[in-house]
Write a protein that holds these residues in place. Structure first.
Motif, PDB file in Angstrom:
ATOM      1  N   LEU A  17       9.808  -5.629  68.142  1.00 42.33           N
ATOM      2  CA  LEU A  17      10.326  -5.514  69.505  1.00 42.33           C
ATOM      3  C   LEU A  17      11.743  -4.948  69.493  1.00 42.33           C
ATOM      4  O   LEU A  17      12.066  -4.041  70.269  1.00 42.33           O
ATOM      5  N   ASP A  43      11.276  -7.966  77.576  1.00 44.22           N
ATOM      6  CA  ASP A  43      10.983  -8.385  76.206  1.00 44.22           C
ATOM      7  C   ASP A  43      10.494  -9.834  76.175  1.00 44.22           C
ATOM      8  O   ASP A  43       9.597 -10.180  75.405  1.00 44.22           O
ATOM      9  N   GLU A  46       6.918  -9.934  77.135  1.00 40.43           N
ATOM     10  CA  GLU A  46       6.110  -9.494  75.988  1.00 40.43           C
ATOM     11  C   GLU A  46       5.999 -10.600  74.942  1.00 40.43           C
ATOM     12  O   GLU A  46       4.931 -10.806  74.354  1.00 40.43           O
TER      13      GLU A  46
END
Length: 80
Positions: A17, A43, A46
């Motif tokens: 990431l 993020d 995710e």
């Protein structure tokens, strides 16, 4: 799953990431990633999706950023 296995999977996901964001600075298992600004809200979404699909976790309506801020705090959440 053993904690060291889950921790390695978490670390690899976070590394990928960060790499996508061109952030190649090293981090330890206690390095703040969200509260320090290295990971943003997208993020975090995710990350939550990764935890749900990889570890079968279900999150309620209350999830605090500090629970997802470091490899160690995420691993503790997965192990609980």
């Amino acid at each position: 799953m053993k904690s060291n296995e889950s921790k390695q999977m978490i670390r690899e996901f976070l590394q990928n990431l960060l790499t996508q964001k061109k952030d190649t600075k090293p981090f330890s298992d206690d390095t703040s990633l969200i509260l320090s600004g290295r990971l943003d809200s997208i993020d975090t979404v995710e990350l939550v999706l990764f935890l749900e699909t990889t570890f079968g976790m279900k999150f309620g309506s209350v999830l605090h950023r500090d629970q997802l801020d470091t490899v160690n705090s995420i691993d503790a959440l997965v192990s609980s």
